[in-house]
Design an enzyme around this catalytic site. Structure first.
Site, PDB file in Angstrom:
ATOM      1  N   ARG A  63       0.656  -1.230   0.003  1.00 60.38           N
ATOM      2  CA  ARG A  63      -0.002   0.060  -0.036  1.00 60.38           C
ATOM      3  C   ARG A  63       1.084   1.215  -0.071  1.00 60.38           C
ATOM      4  NH1 ARG A  63      -2.309  -4.029   2.739  1.00 60.38           N
ATOM      5  NH2 ARG A  63      -4.581  -4.436   2.290  1.00 60.38           N
ATOM      6  N   HIS A  89      -0.900  -2.592  -4.629  1.00 60.89           N
ATOM      7  CA  HIS A  89      -0.320  -3.473  -5.627  1.00 60.89           C
ATOM      8  C   HIS A  89      -0.209  -2.993  -7.125  1.00 60.89           C
ATOM      9  CE1 HIS A  89      -0.039  -6.291  -2.675  1.00 60.89           C
ATOM     10  NE2 HIS A  89      -1.228  -6.834  -2.775  1.00 60.89           N
ATOM     11  N   HIS A  97       2.649 -12.933  -5.959  1.00 55.78           N
ATOM     12  CA  HIS A  97       1.507 -13.010  -4.927  1.00 55.78           C
ATOM     13  C   HIS A  97       0.593 -14.389  -4.997  1.00 55.78           C
ATOM     14  CE1 HIS A  97      -1.862 -11.419  -2.642  1.00 55.78           C
ATOM     15  NE2 HIS A  97      -1.212 -10.405  -2.361  1.00 55.78           N
ATOM     16  N   GLU A 128       4.818 -12.673   0.683  1.00 54.26           N
ATOM     17  CA  GLU A 128       5.366 -11.818  -0.387  1.00 54.26           C
ATOM     18  C   GLU A 128       6.583 -11.139  -0.009  1.00 54.26           C
ATOM     19  OE1 GLU A 128       1.757  -8.982  -1.149  1.00 54.26           O
ATOM     20  OE2 GLU A 128       0.979 -10.862   0.193  1.00 54.26           O
TER      21      GLU A 128
END
Length: 395
Positions: free
Chosen positions: A124, A149, A223, A360
């Site tokens: 973010r 993203h 992801h 991630e």
């Protein structure tokens, strides 16, 4: 881990940069136009098949990488998506361990980034704004009130060009995408390469490279949602997870970092010794409530030391062990808290709450707005280069 690095002049430490910067990029090779049948080694193969067309008429291909130890990875040129990943269990049976769909149409619909490459900026950015050299840039707000993203049309929704690369005991797929200046609000024409390499020893390397013609920010990641049991009707709460991190990046109510780094000792976020995901996920903890479970970035230990162990996950039933190695400063551990039973499984039924987890590897969230965090700025003439390895075994 054999990562070629030339003219390195920026290796990160936690308080400074942690992008690996180079002054040369690797020479490209030509992509055969026909179906690829692997010659990398006798034990690893790669093949190309058509996967369909988007609503815009764009051709999408699927590349299948296999080795003789039962590991198989399917990668789409749409979004660089890992559409399938099969690895053996302790009985030697190869089964699916990532969430995915059966058709291109499903991937092009709204979904929570199943298997996708993420960019320009993973995680973010507060209020969809950041400033470079006194100029403010505005991004699409797709995770109100923030940008997430790379935006609604980020790297997860573009067509990547692909070429086969091979050598040693491995087969590789090198993907390329050129993100135009101001695409999704980000400055600079950014040329990105992502290379997936399947090795004979059941490891999947993901190497990221990028160059720009204008100062910009970059934070790339992968992801995939894992469920090592291969039973996607089951939650991942019994998986035993380890994260090599002494500190956590706490977030506010909108999941933006507060700017602090807090000690994980005596908190639900201490995974320095393996423990089941479900052990404390429902604990009465302010941070867990904000993420509706684990949806946080950990500050990895041993920063600035190149590729090193970051995290692992183990499923006792199947015996599958996943280990993650990276040169990145952080890792976002997400436990599928927003999976809600609305998206179809490959075999019928739907993906329910917490039936997959993500690991991630990345820079910290909102780094462009957090001066104390390692920088994600990429300048013209620099080469962003980073690597993550997913290693599978049984025990």
């Amino acid at each position: 881990m054999n990562v070629i690095k030339r003219c390195i002049y920026g290796i990160s430490i936690m308080s400074l940069t942690s992008m690996n910067v180079q002054c040369k990029s690797d020479k490209k090779t030509e992509t055969p136009a026909t179906t690829l049948e692997a010659k990398a080694t006798d034990s690893v193969s790669i093949a190309k098949t058509p996967y369909g067309k988007t609503a815009k008429g764009e051709q999408v291909d699927r590349f299948t990488l296999k080795n003789h130890h039962g590991m198989e990875v399917n990668i789409l040129t749409y979004g660089g998506i890992i559409a399938s990943l099969k690895v053996p269990n302790k009985a030697g049976v190869s089964e699916e361990v990532v969430i995915g769909f059966n058709s291109l149409e499903q991937y092009t619909k709204a979904n929570p980034y199943f298997g996708a490459l993420i960019g320009r900026y993973g995680n973010r950015i507060a209020k969809g704004k950041f400033t470079l050299d006194g100029k403010e840039y505005s991004l699409a707000i797709n995770n109100a009130p923030n940008a997430l993203h790379g935006g609604p049309e980020g790297f997860h929704r573009v067509i990547w060009t692909a070429e086969e690369a091979k050598g040693g005991n491995a087969a590789s797929l090198k993907l390329k995408y050129v993100s135009k200046d101001m695409e999704e609000g980000y400055p600079g024409n950014l040329t990105v390469f992502v290379t997936y390499t399947l090795n004979k020893n059941n490891t999947l390397d993901v190497q990221y490279e990028a160059t720009t013609d204008k100062k910009t920010v970059v934070n790339l990641t992968q992801h995939s949602y894992f469920n090592l049991s291969a039973d996607f009707t089951k939650p991942i709460l019994d998986h035993e997870v380890t994260i090599d991190a002494d500190k956590l990046i706490p977030v506010d109510a909108t999941l933006i970092p507060t700017g602090q780094l807090t000690d994980v000792t005596n908190t639900p976020f201490d995974f320095r010794k393996a423990k089941k995901v479900g052990t404390a996920i429902e604990a009465n903890d302010d941070q867990l409530k904000k993420g509706l479970g684990y949806d946080h970035c950990w500050v990895l230990n041993n920063q600035g030391k190149g590729d090193r162990f970051a995290a692992s996950a183990y499923d006792a039933g199947s015996g599958r062990l996943l280990e993650v190695y990276t040169d990145q400063p952080g890792i976002q551990f997400y436990t599928g808290n927003f999976l809600d039973g609305t998206l179809p499984m490959r075999t019928g039924g739907t993906y329910a709450h917490r039936t997959g987890f993500c690991l991630e590897t990345q820079h910290y969230p909102d780094s462009p707005n957090q001066k104390a965090f390692p920088t994600t700025v990429l300048n013209p003439g620099e080469n962003y280069k980073t690597k993550t390895t997913f290693k599978f075994s049984v025990k």
